[in-house]
Enzyme design. Structure first.
Site, PDB file in Angstrom:
ATOM      1  N   GLU A  89      -3.193  -9.054   5.161  1.00  0.00           N
ATOM      2  CA  GLU A  89      -2.655  -9.383   6.499  1.00  0.00           C
ATOM      3  C   GLU A  89      -2.883 -10.845   6.833  1.00  0.00           C
ATOM      4  OE1 GLU A  89      -1.261  -6.157   7.463  1.00  0.00           O
ATOM      5  OE2 GLU A  89       0.017  -7.869   7.928  1.00  0.00           O
ATOM      6  N   GLY A 119       0.815  -1.206   0.000  1.00  0.00           N
ATOM      7  CA  GLY A 119       0.000   0.000   0.000  1.00  0.00           C
ATOM      8  C   GLY A 119       0.851   1.260   0.000  1.00  0.00           C
TER       9      GLY A 119
HETATM   10  C1  LIG Z   1      -3.348   2.282  18.465  1.00  0.00           C
HETATM   11  C2  LIG Z   1      -2.834   2.442  17.060  1.00  0.00           C
HETATM   12  C3  LIG Z   1      -3.807   1.953  16.073  1.00  0.00           C
HETATM   13  C4  LIG Z   1      -3.226   1.942  14.675  1.00  0.00           C
HETATM   14  C5  LIG Z   1      -4.182   1.248  13.796  1.00  0.00           C
HETATM   15  C6  LIG Z   1      -3.687   1.239  12.403  1.00  0.00           C
HETATM   16  C7  LIG Z   1      -4.792   0.802  11.519  1.00  0.00           C
HETATM   17  C8  LIG Z   1      -4.377  -0.335  10.670  1.00  0.00           C
HETATM   18  C9  LIG Z   1      -5.602  -1.095  10.269  1.00  0.00           C
HETATM   19  C10 LIG Z   1      -5.299  -2.125   9.281  1.00  0.00           C
HETATM   20  C11 LIG Z   1      -4.893  -1.551   7.939  1.00  0.00           C
HETATM   21  C12 LIG Z   1      -4.415  -2.653   7.054  1.00  0.00           C
HETATM   22  C13 LIG Z   1      -4.239  -2.216   5.633  1.00  0.00           C
HETATM   23  C14 LIG Z   1      -3.848  -3.373   4.746  1.00  0.00           C
HETATM   24  C15 LIG Z   1      -2.394  -3.642   4.870  1.00  0.00           C
HETATM   25  C16 LIG Z   1      -2.055  -5.009   4.400  1.00  0.00           C
HETATM   26  C17 LIG Z   1      -0.806  -5.422   4.584  1.00  0.00           C
HETATM   27  C18 LIG Z   1      -0.442  -6.764   4.209  1.00  0.00           C
HETATM   28  O1  LIG Z   1      -1.215  -7.549   3.711  1.00  0.00           O
HETATM   29  S1  LIG Z   1       1.166  -7.125   4.608  1.00  0.00           S
HETATM   30  C19 LIG Z   1       1.373  -8.776   4.056  1.00  0.00           C
HETATM   31  C20 LIG Z   1       0.596  -9.739   4.907  1.00  0.00           C
HETATM   32  N1  LIG Z   1       0.951 -11.067   4.556  1.00  0.00           N
HETATM   33  C21 LIG Z   1       0.681 -12.100   5.349  1.00  0.00           C
HETATM   34  O2  LIG Z   1       0.040 -11.998   6.377  1.00  0.00           O
HETATM   35  C22 LIG Z   1       1.230 -13.417   4.884  1.00  0.00           C
HETATM   36  C23 LIG Z   1       0.523 -14.572   5.575  1.00  0.00           C
HETATM   37  N2  LIG Z   1       1.446 -15.680   5.713  1.00  0.00           N
HETATM   38  C24 LIG Z   1       2.078 -15.905   6.909  1.00  0.00           C
HETATM   39  O3  LIG Z   1       1.916 -15.231   7.892  1.00  0.00           O
HETATM   40  C25 LIG Z   1       2.979 -17.103   6.960  1.00  0.00           C
HETATM   41  O4  LIG Z   1       3.366 -17.488   5.676  1.00  0.00           O
HETATM   42  C26 LIG Z   1       2.298 -18.332   7.658  1.00  0.00           C
HETATM   43  C27 LIG Z   1       2.110 -18.018   9.108  1.00  0.00           C
HETATM   44  C28 LIG Z   1       0.969 -18.631   6.996  1.00  0.00           C
HETATM   45  C29 LIG Z   1       3.192 -19.535   7.487  1.00  0.00           C
HETATM   46  O5  LIG Z   1       4.461 -19.127   7.845  1.00  0.00           O
HETATM   47  P1  LIG Z   1       5.647 -20.185   7.759  1.00  0.00           P
HETATM   48  O6  LIG Z   1       6.934 -19.444   7.947  1.00  0.00           O
HETATM   49  O7  LIG Z   1       5.480 -21.022   6.560  1.00  0.00           O
HETATM   50  O8  LIG Z   1       5.412 -21.004   9.093  1.00  0.00           O
HETATM   51  P2  LIG Z   1       4.762 -22.451   9.238  1.00  0.00           P
HETATM   52  O9  LIG Z   1       3.336 -22.452   8.795  1.00  0.00           O
HETATM   53  O10 LIG Z   1       5.694 -23.450   8.639  1.00  0.00           O
HETATM   54  O11 LIG Z   1       4.756 -22.572  10.832  1.00  0.00           O
HETATM   55  C30 LIG Z   1       5.994 -22.825  11.488  1.00  0.00           C
HETATM   56  C31 LIG Z   1       5.770 -22.441  12.951  1.00  0.00           C
HETATM   57  O12 LIG Z   1       5.801 -21.018  13.059  1.00  0.00           O
HETATM   58  C32 LIG Z   1       4.657 -20.572  13.768  1.00  0.00           C
HETATM   59  N3  LIG Z   1       4.331 -19.222  13.313  1.00  0.00           N
HETATM   60  C33 LIG Z   1       4.038 -18.851  12.056  1.00  0.00           C
HETATM   61  N4  LIG Z   1       3.802 -17.525  12.022  1.00  0.00           N
HETATM   62  C34 LIG Z   1       3.960 -17.082  13.292  1.00  0.00           C
HETATM   63  C35 LIG Z   1       3.828 -15.808  13.903  1.00  0.00           C
HETATM   64  N5  LIG Z   1       3.488 -14.722  13.200  1.00  0.00           N
HETATM   65  N6  LIG Z   1       4.046 -15.701  15.228  1.00  0.00           N
HETATM   66  C36 LIG Z   1       4.377 -16.806  15.948  1.00  0.00           C
HETATM   67  N7  LIG Z   1       4.522 -18.065  15.433  1.00  0.00           N
HETATM   68  C37 LIG Z   1       4.303 -18.172  14.118  1.00  0.00           C
HETATM   69  C38 LIG Z   1       3.603 -21.567  13.425  1.00  0.00           C
HETATM   70  O13 LIG Z   1       2.537 -21.507  14.350  1.00  0.00           O
HETATM   71  C39 LIG Z   1       4.391 -22.845  13.480  1.00  0.00           C
HETATM   72  O14 LIG Z   1       4.553 -23.191  14.815  1.00  0.00           O
HETATM   73  P3  LIG Z   1       4.586 -24.746  15.225  1.00  0.00           P
HETATM   74  O15 LIG Z   1       4.777 -24.745  16.706  1.00  0.00           O
HETATM   75  O16 LIG Z   1       5.745 -25.342  14.442  1.00  0.00           O
HETATM   76  O17 LIG Z   1       3.270 -25.324  14.802  1.00  0.00           O
HETATM   77  C1  FAD Z   2      -6.472  -4.445  -0.207  1.00  0.00           C
HETATM   78  C2  FAD Z   2      -5.142  -5.147  -0.067  1.00  0.00           C
HETATM   79  C3  FAD Z   2      -4.070  -4.479   0.506  1.00  0.00           C
HETATM   80  C4  FAD Z   2      -2.837  -5.102   0.631  1.00  0.00           C
HETATM   81  N1  FAD Z   2      -1.780  -4.413   1.163  1.00  0.00           N
HETATM   82  C5  FAD Z   2      -0.574  -5.018   1.251  1.00  0.00           C
HETATM   83  C6  FAD Z   2       0.539  -4.311   1.785  1.00  0.00           C
HETATM   84  O1  FAD Z   2       0.436  -3.156   2.167  1.00  0.00           O
HETATM   85  N2  FAD Z   2       1.741  -4.941   1.851  1.00  0.00           N
HETATM   86  C7  FAD Z   2       1.901  -6.242   1.430  1.00  0.00           C
HETATM   87  O2  FAD Z   2       3.006  -6.762   1.521  1.00  0.00           O
HETATM   88  N3  FAD Z   2       0.848  -6.947   0.929  1.00  0.00           N
HETATM   89  C8  FAD Z   2      -0.372  -6.363   0.830  1.00  0.00           C
HETATM   90  N4  FAD Z   2      -1.439  -7.062   0.323  1.00  0.00           N
HETATM   91  C9  FAD Z   2      -1.242  -8.428  -0.149  1.00  0.00           C
HETATM   92  C10 FAD Z   2      -1.842  -9.437   0.823  1.00  0.00           C
HETATM   93  O3  FAD Z   2      -1.091  -9.496   1.994  1.00  0.00           O
HETATM   94  C11 FAD Z   2      -1.900 -10.817   0.143  1.00  0.00           C
HETATM   95  O4  FAD Z   2      -2.778 -10.727  -0.958  1.00  0.00           O
HETATM   96  C12 FAD Z   2      -2.425 -11.851   1.137  1.00  0.00           C
HETATM   97  O5  FAD Z   2      -1.418 -12.144   2.072  1.00  0.00           O
HETATM   98  C13 FAD Z   2      -2.895 -13.139   0.440  1.00  0.00           C
HETATM   99  O6  FAD Z   2      -1.832 -13.729  -0.239  1.00  0.00           O
HETATM  100  P1  FAD Z   2      -2.021 -14.129  -1.778  1.00  0.00           P
HETATM  101  O7  FAD Z   2      -2.514 -12.959  -2.501  1.00  0.00           O
HETATM  102  O8  FAD Z   2      -0.765 -14.799  -2.195  1.00  0.00           O
HETATM  103  O9  FAD Z   2      -3.196 -15.208  -1.775  1.00  0.00           O
HETATM  104  P2  FAD Z   2      -3.029 -16.779  -1.991  1.00  0.00           P
HETATM  105  O10 FAD Z   2      -2.401 -17.383  -0.810  1.00  0.00           O
HETATM  106  O11 FAD Z   2      -2.443 -17.028  -3.337  1.00  0.00           O
HETATM  107  O12 FAD Z   2      -4.583 -17.206  -1.968  1.00  0.00           O
HETATM  108  C14 FAD Z   2      -5.228 -17.851  -3.035  1.00  0.00           C
HETATM  109  C15 FAD Z   2      -5.993 -19.039  -2.471  1.00  0.00           C
HETATM  110  O13 FAD Z   2      -5.040 -20.009  -2.047  1.00  0.00           O
HETATM  111  C16 FAD Z   2      -5.422 -20.512  -0.768  1.00  0.00           C
HETATM  112  N5  FAD Z   2      -4.237 -20.981  -0.028  1.00  0.00           N
HETATM  113  C17 FAD Z   2      -3.005 -20.439  -0.055  1.00  0.00           C
HETATM  114  N6  FAD Z   2      -2.173 -21.105   0.774  1.00  0.00           N
HETATM  115  C18 FAD Z   2      -2.931 -22.095   1.344  1.00  0.00           C
HETATM  116  C19 FAD Z   2      -2.667 -23.121   2.302  1.00  0.00           C
HETATM  117  N7  FAD Z   2      -1.442 -23.279   2.850  1.00  0.00           N
HETATM  118  N8  FAD Z   2      -3.697 -23.935   2.655  1.00  0.00           N
HETATM  119  C20 FAD Z   2      -4.924 -23.767   2.137  1.00  0.00           C
HETATM  120  N9  FAD Z   2      -5.236 -22.832   1.211  1.00  0.00           N
HETATM  121  C21 FAD Z   2      -4.248 -22.012   0.829  1.00  0.00           C
HETATM  122  C22 FAD Z   2      -6.054 -19.315  -0.083  1.00  0.00           C
HETATM  123  O14 FAD Z   2      -6.924 -19.753   0.974  1.00  0.00           O
HETATM  124  C23 FAD Z   2      -6.830 -18.673  -1.234  1.00  0.00           C
HETATM  125  O15 FAD Z   2      -8.118 -19.274  -1.315  1.00  0.00           O
HETATM  126  C24 FAD Z   2      -2.687  -6.437   0.174  1.00  0.00           C
HETATM  127  C25 FAD Z   2      -3.765  -7.119  -0.395  1.00  0.00           C
HETATM  128  C26 FAD Z   2      -4.996  -6.483  -0.518  1.00  0.00           C
HETATM  129  C27 FAD Z   2      -6.145  -7.221  -1.142  1.00  0.00           C
END
Ligand SMILES: CCCCCCCCCCCCCCC/C=C/C(=O)SCCNC(=O)CCNC(=O)[C@H](O)C(C)(C)COP(=O)(O)OP(=O)(O)OC[C@H]1O[C@@H](n2cnc3c(N)ncnc32)[C@H](O)[C@@H]1OP(=O)(O)O
Ligand code: FAD
Length: 593
Positions: A351, A108
């Site tokens: 997220e 973003g």
């Molecule tokens: C008061 C102030 C207020 C301010 C407010 C501000 C407002 C804000 C509002 C919100 C605005 C938002 C705007 C949109 C912005 C969007 C941003 C984004 O989207 S940023 C990108 C986000 N992307 C993701 O979230 C990616 C999701 N994927 C993951 O998190 C990871 O890939 C996974 C957790 C799904 C897998 O990770 P991986 O490394 O593959 O781990 P494993 O699955 O193999 O698990 C191994 C082990 O690790 C533990 N684990 C995983 N993650 C965590 C963690 N985060 N913390 C602790 N532990 C973690 C997991 O549980 C496993 O544990 P185990 O014991 O082995 O089972």
């Molecule tokens: C409005 C918006 C704002 C964003 N802002 C930011 C930002 O500021 N910074 C940033 O870095 N990113 C940002 N993103 C990206 C966002 O974090 C990713 O889109 C999000 O993490 C989902 O990942 P993906 O797009 O790879 O989806 P994918 O994981 O490719 O999802 C596709 C499908 O695959 C499935 N899938 C994937 N993995 C698995 C699994 N292990 N098991 C079962 N099903 C699975 C999902 O459930 C889903 O149905 C933003 C996205 C949006 C829409």
């Protein structure tokens, strides 16, 4: 920023409330800067790095975002392809996008707003990859905002919503940054290139956990705003005859309208309390983590993942119900509801995509179930997993809080057990661990939803039993809490009934209770939405305005439509008139033929 200084807003919470009041629906172009970039510098930088960069961020001398997602990867962080390779000769990291799929995509405000990014990249030093780490990267010239050489940056184009955020793409071409721009609170790269690993590799995921906690509050805010609009409009809108020959009824007097809206009103209150509870748990565990105590990190991760997914899914479905309950006017932007929906529904994806988040929680529940079966102690929030599943419900006509919490505990414990037993059966059939897991994930998702639902019901009940609230208010909040819990059972009866936990009489009691509660809540419905105290300028709704002057507002809104700037639109001269002239000419020709 200056305005906040003038108003003396010191706490981040007050500043956030002010920002949201200034940009009530679209996320501000600085939302990620304040909500993710600065807090991550504080939490993931060394004390020296924080001292250097946080003041610049807080004073907007540096404006940043969080750049993690790539074209090819969003969910699977370990699969990210952007590289950061340490060059000991120059004490720099070389950032590179080695493939098309490695281009950063979605971050973003990266397109046009920010001049810095926190970039998640695979760290390479001494020829070895150490996984993903965060790096502070300047992306635009601080003098003229031009893009730094070695970078390609642009906007990703129109989206469903989120119009206040310029989500962009960013490509690195051997882009160099100083060694000290790696956030080194937990992991380090020394001058000689040696890598010092963190106590837990997932500490670098901390920013996401923090935002997931914030998003639970966003789910409350957006659902409650839609509920305010729909309930107020339902009090004003009169349609059809409830009594034959009588005056047209307020649509809020139709039982079906009450059944649509009052459970969502109850859910709004439940989510507010759950978000506050989640924030308190986050504050405690994250401060433990910052002091080096990582014991409760898995529990925090699991709860934040589960509640973020559960609450955003429920909120988005509920906002759509609110929109549809306003009929045609709900479909107009004049209602304010479409924008609320368009700007929060992305939270089911960003997220952490909700299904993936739920599976993280499910994985934690699976491990806890096994520990519980071994008689090991479990964290308080999970102790229900050892519930005796042979016990039947004692629910009576009063639908007591105790019997309701017991029902939700039983349902969640039973469903987690079913999913875990399927996983174990799969293993006994000879499946590899990952296959045994994958082939049980659908029941695990259902069980995790039940787990989250239990947390929210139990939290609501606990607060009502602990907080000092005047009797009249306590009575109304108890009605909302009971409605939230009873409605949840009625709507998911199969999951509660599968093992005969409720008998037929108890099912009848619950079905009667949910309808009786609608009548109980009806007199207070408007007061309960007014209690959220959202000002009209924040709701931006002709339907939900406090004074109820809906039709006047709709008429003024319509007159302000840009299409009304001219009586005859240019399309008449450019298309309609030529078409009609052509038709009349061809008609003359055919008449002559
Ligand atoms: C008061 C102030 C207020 C301010 C407010 C501000 C407002 C804000 C509002 C919100 C605005 C938002 C705007 C949109 C912005 C969007 C941003 C984004 O989207 S940023 C990108 C986000 N992307 C993701 O979230 C990616 C999701 N994927 C993951 O998190 C990871 O890939 C996974 C957790 C799904 C897998 O990770 P991986 O490394 O593959 O781990 P494993 O699955 O193999 O698990 C191994 C082990 O690790 C533990 N684990 C995983 N993650 C965590 C963690 N985060 N913390 C602790 N532990 C973690 C997991 O549980 C496993 O544990 P185990 O014991 O082995 O089972
Ligand atoms: C409005 C918006 C704002 C964003 N802002 C930011 C930002 O500021 N910074 C940033 O870095 N990113 C940002 N993103 C990206 C966002 O974090 C990713 O889109 C999000 O993490 C989902 O990942 P993906 O797009 O790879 O989806 P994918 O994981 O490719 O999802 C596709 C499908 O695959 C499935 N899938 C994937 N993995 C698995 C699994 N292990 N098991 C079962 N099903 C699975 C999902 O459930 C889903 O149905 C933003 C996205 C949006 C829409």
């Amino acid at each position: 920023m200056d305005r906040m200084e003038e108003l003396g807003f010191r706490s981040e919470t007050d500043r956030q409330i002010f920002r949201e009041a200034a940009a009530p629906v679209e996320l501000s172009p600085f939302g990620l800067h304040s909500g993710m970039f600065v807090p991550t510098l504080e939490r993931q930088g060394t004390p020296e790095q924080s001292r250097k960069w946080v003041p610049l961020g807080k004073s907007f001398k540096m404006i940043g975002t969080y750049a993690q997602t790539e074209l090819g990867h969003g969910t699977f962080i370990r699969g990210l392809e952007t590289t950061a390779t340490f060059d000991p000769e120059t004490q720099e990291f070389i950032l590179d996008s080695p493939t098309l799929s490695s281009i950063k995509y979605w971050p973003g405000n990266v397109a046009k707003t920010v001049n810095h990014c926190l970039v998640m990249a695979q760290l390479y030093t001494q020829g070895k990859c150490h996984g993903t780490h965060l790096f502070l990267v300047q992306v635009r010239n601080m003098e003229d905002h031009t893009i730094m050489p070695g970078l390609e940056i642009g906007d990703i184009g129109p989206k469903l919503g989120f119009d206040g955020v310029d989500n962009g793409f960013m490509r690195f071409n051997k882009y160099r940054i100083p060694r000290m721009n790696m956030l080194m609170r937990y992991a380090k790269v020394l001058e000689n290139g040696d890598y010092i690993k963190p106590k837990n590799a997932k500490l670098t995921y901390g920013a996401m956990v923090m935002i997931r906690v914030f998003i639970v509050m966003d789910a409350f805010k957006t659902l409650s705003r839609a509920a305010v609009i729909a309930v107020r409009y339902s009090a004003v809108r009169r349609q059809s005859e409830l009594r034959p020959g009588g005056e047209e009824a307020q649509v809020m007097d139709y039982q079906t309208q009450q059944y649509k809206l009052f459970p969502l009103l109850a859910t709004s209150y439940a989510f507010l309390l759950a978000a506050e509870g989640m924030s308190q748990i986050y504050a405690k565990i994250s401060s433990d983590i910052e002091r080096g105590n990582l014991e409760d990190m898995p529990q925090l991760h699991a709860l934040a993942c589960g509640l973020k997914a559960f609450c955003t899914w429920v909120a988005c479905e509920g906002i759509e119900v609110c929109r549809m309950s306003c009929g045609g006017h709900g479909y107009s932007h004049a209602s304010g509801i479409p924008k609320i929906y368009a700007n929060i529904v992305g939270a089911c994806t960003y997220e952490g995509e909700n299904t993936v988040m739920m599976l993280q929680t499910a994985r934690y529940l699976s491990k806890c179930y096994i520990r519980g079966q071994r008689g090991e102690s479990l964290p308080e929030l999970i102790q229900y997993l050892t519930t005796d599943l042979n016990v039947k419900s004692t629910l009576g006509e009063d639908c007591s809080f105790e019997s309701l919490v017991a029902a939700y505990s039983h349902r969640a414990a039973r469903m987690v057990a079913v999913a875990c037993k399927l996983q174990q059966t799969n293993k006994k059939k000879g499946m590899a661990g990952h296959d045994a897991w994958n082939k049980s994930t659908v029941p695990f998702i259902a069980a995790t939803k039940a787990h989250c639902h239990l947390f929210i019901v139990r939290n609501f009940v606990t607060i009502l039993s602990q907080k000092k609230i005047d009797p009249a208010t306590h009575n109304v909040l108890s009605q909302l809490c009971t409605l939230y819990a009873v409605y949840g059972i009625v709507e998911n009866m199969g999951e509660f009934m599968q093992d005969g936990y409720f008998n037929q009489d108890q099912v009848s009691i619950l079905n009667r209770k949910v309808l009786a509660l609608l009548e109980d809540i009806r007199p207070n419905a408007v007061a309960l939405v007014d209690a959220f105290d959202y000002p009209d300028h924040l709701l931006q709704s002709c339907l939900g305005r406090y004074d109820g002057q809906v039709y006047e507002a709709l008429y003024e809104y319509s007159k302000s439509s840009p299409l009304n700037n001219t009586d005859i639109h240019s399309s008449y001269y450019n298309y309609i008139r030529p078409m009609m002239q052509k038709r009349s000419e061809s008609k003359n020709i055919s008449a002559k033929l």
